[in-house]
Design a protein around this motif. Structure first.
Motif, PDB file in Angstrom:
ATOM      1  N   VAL A  77      -4.070  21.788  42.757  1.00 32.10           N
ATOM      2  CA  VAL A  77      -3.192  20.694  42.347  1.00 32.10           C
ATOM      3  C   VAL A  77      -2.016  20.631  43.320  1.00 32.10           C
ATOM      4  CG1 VAL A  77      -1.778  19.737  40.493  1.00 32.10           C
ATOM      5  CG2 VAL A  77      -3.831  21.062  39.924  1.00 32.10           C
ATOM      6  N   VAL A  78      -1.855  19.471  43.944  1.00 31.13           N
ATOM      7  CA  VAL A  78      -0.798  19.284  44.940  1.00 31.13           C
ATOM      8  C   VAL A  78       0.181  18.248  44.404  1.00 31.13           C
ATOM      9  CG1 VAL A  78      -0.320  18.450  47.285  1.00 31.13           C
ATOM     10  CG2 VAL A  78      -2.363  19.836  46.841  1.00 31.13           C
ATOM     11  N   VAL A  79       1.458  18.525  44.518  1.00 30.33           N
ATOM     12  CA  VAL A  79       2.454  17.560  44.032  1.00 30.33           C
ATOM     13  C   VAL A  79       3.469  17.241  45.127  1.00 30.33           C
ATOM     14  CG1 VAL A  79       4.408  17.226  42.464  1.00 30.33           C
ATOM     15  CG2 VAL A  79       2.253  18.113  41.569  1.00 30.33           C
ATOM     16  N   LEU A  80       3.613  15.951  45.390  1.00 32.69           N
ATOM     17  CA  LEU A  80       4.707  15.469  46.226  1.00 32.69           C
ATOM     18  C   LEU A  80       5.752  14.947  45.262  1.00 32.69           C
ATOM     19  CD1 LEU A  80       6.191  14.369  48.719  1.00 32.69           C
ATOM     20  CD2 LEU A  80       4.570  12.505  48.809  1.00 32.69           C
ATOM     21  N   SER A  93      11.172  23.212  42.403  1.00 32.73           N
ATOM     22  CA  SER A  93      10.405  24.010  43.370  1.00 32.73           C
ATOM     23  C   SER A  93       9.893  25.292  42.737  1.00 32.73           C
ATOM     24  CB  SER A  93      11.291  24.388  44.564  1.00 32.73           C
ATOM     25  OG  SER A  93      11.126  23.478  45.591  1.00 32.73           O
ATOM     26  N   GLY A  94      10.795  25.991  42.063  1.00 36.03           N
ATOM     27  CA  GLY A  94      10.426  27.245  41.417  1.00 36.03           C
ATOM     28  C   GLY A  94       9.405  27.019  40.322  1.00 36.03           C
ATOM     29  N   ALA A  95       9.611  25.950  39.546  1.00 36.70           N
ATOM     30  CA  ALA A  95       8.719  25.668  38.429  1.00 36.70           C
ATOM     31  C   ALA A  95       7.305  25.379  38.935  1.00 36.70           C
ATOM     32  CB  ALA A  95       9.247  24.495  37.617  1.00 36.70           C
ATOM     33  N   TYR A 114       6.112  17.698  50.792  1.00 37.51           N
ATOM     34  CA  TYR A 114       7.371  16.973  50.878  1.00 37.51           C
ATOM     35  C   TYR A 114       7.286  15.563  51.468  1.00 37.51           C
ATOM     36  CZ  TYR A 114       9.511  21.231  49.273  1.00 37.51           C
ATOM     37  OH  TYR A 114       9.850  22.306  48.503  1.00 37.51           O
ATOM     38  N   ASP A 115       6.159  15.197  52.050  1.00 42.08           N
ATOM     39  CA  ASP A 115       6.023  13.794  52.459  1.00 42.08           C
ATOM     40  C   ASP A 115       4.557  13.374  52.414  1.00 42.08           C
ATOM     41  OD1 ASP A 115       4.865  14.757  54.762  1.00 42.08           O
ATOM     42  OD2 ASP A 115       6.550  14.293  56.071  1.00 42.08           O
ATOM     43  N   ASP A 116       4.317  12.091  52.690  1.00 44.78           N
ATOM     44  CA  ASP A 116       2.960  11.572  52.523  1.00 44.78           C
ATOM     45  C   ASP A 116       1.983  12.194  53.517  1.00 44.78           C
ATOM     46  OD1 ASP A 116       4.677  10.242  54.216  1.00 44.78           O
ATOM     47  OD2 ASP A 116       3.678   8.308  54.057  1.00 44.78           O
ATOM     48  N   GLU A 117       2.468  12.512  54.712  1.00 44.85           N
ATOM     49  CA  GLU A 117       1.600  13.137  55.704  1.00 44.85           C
ATOM     50  C   GLU A 117       1.153  14.531  55.239  1.00 44.85           C
ATOM     51  OE1 GLU A 117       2.506  13.211  60.198  1.00 44.85           O
ATOM     52  OE2 GLU A 117       2.956  15.237  59.486  1.00 44.85           O
ATOM     53  N   GLU A 118       2.124  15.293  54.737  1.00 41.96           N
ATOM     54  CA  GLU A 118       1.798  16.636  54.254  1.00 41.96           C
ATOM     55  C   GLU A 118       0.876  16.547  53.026  1.00 41.96           C
ATOM     56  OE1 GLU A 118       5.231  18.999  53.206  1.00 41.96           O
ATOM     57  OE2 GLU A 118       4.158  20.878  53.502  1.00 41.96           O
TER      58      GLU A 118
END
Lengths: 468, 221
Positions: free
Chosen positions: A241-244, A271-273, A283-287
């Motif tokens: 699971v990836v979250v931007l 960030s910690g959570a 942190y951005d759409d590319e990442e």
């Protein structure tokens, strides 16, 4: 039927009504309707001002629609959209996508309209996506309701990433980037204002969806924060699971007198959570695209020892710098190659080949040398991941290298990531690699970062398995 | 609410916020160690029972957040000078209580453990490089409360300061015990619920094989 199960029909409807379908190719109702022409679904345009669009008979009003419509896409403006939802509910339509903006994001009047939608969804037990939603796009089901240009044609049909995005343009640009360089999209869902359906609903749905193997979210706010985290953690046992997450948390504006309050600052808490719940943050759409791509294409890695194979010395050195840089996402280290590996590579290439890792087989190398060195590295027990720097400029190296690498990667149980550049053909080259089953990136930093995502994922998976 | 917390609230009474002594009694309920100490009233004579020297003498009031700036802390008192300095502190803060504690000797760096309430996610626990410069270092890690000892260990590992646990310059700091303390603080926040607004344990130091909370601030809603 519970809400999550009912989404199946929402995302794979047989009969679709387009409220506000238009003859004009510039109007949202015109664009959405035309997109659906390829969907092989039964379409029912509704518009009192039209009689026929693209050979389809247009219903003058909602009352004249047949009874068993699965999904209504509402393309008309805010106040009228709410009215038409009310009418559609009377017709028994269970699912809605509301494209129009002009709701909660513009002030009190819009908020009132949005609350009305929320109320309708609850009372009448229907699903509403939006308002202000970009729509849905499921390449494998041939469903595309997105009214802006999004490079849909070059996306892979058999994609496995579910992308759930809150905002329009970030999502669309991610789609565009992804399709330029090869990307496997299972589904794209534009959440919009989330009057009813939100990230948790789709998280639960795609976590159970067999065609999905990776979930990506772009979120500006998470209303049911703890619940999202808990459900995401459950999902992360099986799928990355990836979250931007954009937007600062509100902590900074609270009156704080403690050190801790002052240090909580912008978004340290989120960030910690995310880490705590096994979610990988970008942190951005590319990442976002880079991470979901590699996580969807490669399963984890047994360890963090990286071997670098290159025909371009400079990039090999650069790659080493990136690998050895301390990055809290996941630590990588340069693999120590065995004596035997070094000897065999020299035999397969040149006596002067630098074999300490990075393995630099120089611009005099050819396809065969690259291929053999690759095999030898894969066989070294001290190597967990291989980053392959593929260049086509050396005269002995041909485009066949793509197939050679792809073939080996399919047979290897160790993850391989490719960094390649090919002047103006770079994107195309990466796309070809994608279709050959290879995760490739156009910069050293991004290739190394992709390796970190794999190591991070493996750590998360191990942790979650332990606790289970 | 936990029984032990209920009892603590009974003695705490209906004050708005705990002072340092109250706050230390509160964290002690969660196995967090604090220096041996005694709170004395404005009219009280010095009576420190069996507390061992050296002593620290502090003003003890929930209204005073930054004691050092107001000259509300006197360190390194031996038996001889304690009476004078206790009197000095009473004269300086005639309406406030005074806290006399054993002054811990410790090795290695100071840490901070804290709690804040995030409006969206609820209580979060923090560990960081502590002391008076903590807001300059900004070397911190956060997790939501309650957090496990494993999570707390991850937090410590995230700090720039974390190499001090690898026997740095002969320092023999107990990482596991610090992680347990962080987890306990997060448990306290969880148990207190909405009532807790913010909490600072700063500094917390490693003394005689234990992590000791030298100063504790608790702010209620």
């Amino acid at each position: 039927m519970d809400k999550i199960a009912s989404l199946k029909k929402f995302l794979n409807p047989k009969k679709i009504a387009v409220i506000g379908a238009s003859k004009s190719k510039d109007k949202v109702g015109g664009i959405v309707f035309r997109r659906l022409l390829d969907s092989r679904r039964r379409l029912f345009p509704v518009n009192p001002k039209e009689t026929a669009i693209e050979g389809y008979k247009v219903s003058p009003d909602i009352q004249s629609l047949p009874k068993d419509i699965d999904l209504a896409i509402i393309t008309i403006s805010a106040a009228a959209a709410v009215k038409s939802v009310e009418m559609c509910i009377k017709k028994g339509i269970p699912n809605y996508i509301i494209v129009a903006g002009g709701f909660g994001e513009v002030g009190a009047e819009g908020r009132e309209l949005e609350e009305k939608l929320t109320g309708l969804a609850k009372e009448k037990n229907v699903n509403i996506l939006g308002p202000n939603s970009l729509g849905i796009f499921l390449p494998d089901e041939n469903i595309d309701t997105i009214f802006v240009e999004h490079g849909d044609k070059s996306l892979d049909r058999k994609g496995r990433v579910a992308c759930i995005v809150q905002s329009g343009s970030v999502g669309v640009e991610a789609l565009g980037y992804a399709s330029n360089t090869g990307y496997g999209m299972r589904a794209f869902v534009g959440l919009g204002n989330k009057c009813d359906l939100d990230e948790i609903d789709f998280l639960e749905y795609f976590a159970r969806d067999e065609k999905t193997n990776c979930l990506g979210f772009y979120l500006e706010n998470i209303e049911r924060g703890r619940q999202f985290l808990t459900v995401a953690k459950e999902a992360a046992r099986e799928k990355p699971v990836v979250v931007l997450k954009a937007g600062r948390t509100h902590t900074a504006v609270l009156a704080v007198s403690s050190h801790t309050g002052k240090l909580a600052g912008s978004d340290n808490v989120i960030s910690g959570a995310l880490k705590q719940f096994g979610i990988q943050r970008v942190y951005d759409d590319e990442e976002f695209c880079d991470a979901t791509k590699v996580l969807s294409m490669l399963s984890g890695t047994p360890g963090n020892r990286v071997a670098v194979l290159t025909a371009a010395g400079g990039y090999g050195v650069m790659c080493t710098d990136f690998i050895e840089k301390k990055d809290m996402r996941a630590l990588l280290k340069m693999a120590k190659l065995s004596k035997d590996t070094q000897k065999r590579i020299k035999e397969a290439t040149f006596p002067f080949t630098a074999c300490e890792n990075p393995v630099d087989i120089t611009a005099s190398a050819d396809d065969r040398m690259f291929s053999q060195s690759f095999d030898i590295l894969i066989e070294d027990d001290g190597v967990d991941i291989i980053i392959c720097i593929a260049f086509f400029a050396p005269p002995g190296i041909s485009e066949n290298l793509i197939d050679i690498i792809a073939d080996k990667i399919k047979k290897s149980d160790k993850p391989v990531i490719v960094f390649t550049k090919y002047g103006p053909f770079t994107d195309n080259s990466i796309k070809n690699l994608y279709y050959a089953g290879v995760a490739a990136y156009p910069s050293v930093g991004r290739a190394v970062r992709a390796a970190r995502f794999l190591v991070e994922r493996t750590k998360i998976k191990q942790r979650l398995d332990q606790k289970a | 609410m936990e029984k032990k917390l209920k009892r603590w609230f009974e003695t705490f009474g209906d004050k708005e916020n705990p002072d340092e002594f109250d706050a230390k009694r509160l964290v002690m309920l969660y196995s967090i160690k604090v220096p041996k100490g005694k709170r004395l009233g404005p009219e009280d004579a010095l009576n420190i029972d069996d507390i061992k020297p050296p002593y620290v003498v502090k003003v003890c009031s929930s209204n005073i957040l930054h004691k050092t700036e107001l000259k509300g802390v006197l360190l390194n008192n031996d038996k001889e000078c304690l009476q004078d300095n206790f009197k000095l502190m009473q004269d300086r803060f005639p309406k406030e209580n005074i806290l006399v504690e054993n002054q811990s000797t410790y090795m290695g760096p100071e840490f901070i453990i804290g709690i804040i309430k995030d409006p969206a996610l609820g209580h979060a626990v923090m560990v960081g490089a502590g002391g008076v410069l903590t807001e300059i270092y900004k070397d911190t890690a956060f997790r939501l409360a309650p957090c496990s000892v494993t999570d707390a260990t991850d937090m410590i590992d995230e700090l720039v300061l974390s190499p001090v646990f690898d026997n740095f310059r002969g320092m023999n700091l107990d990482k596991k015990k610090l992680a347990q303390t962080i987890s306990q603080v997060s448990r306290l926040a969880h148990d207190l619920g909405d009532k807790l607004s913010q909490l600072d344990i700063n500094p917390i130091v490693f003394s005689d094989g234990e992590w000791i909370a030298l100063d504790v601030k608790v702010m209620f809603e």
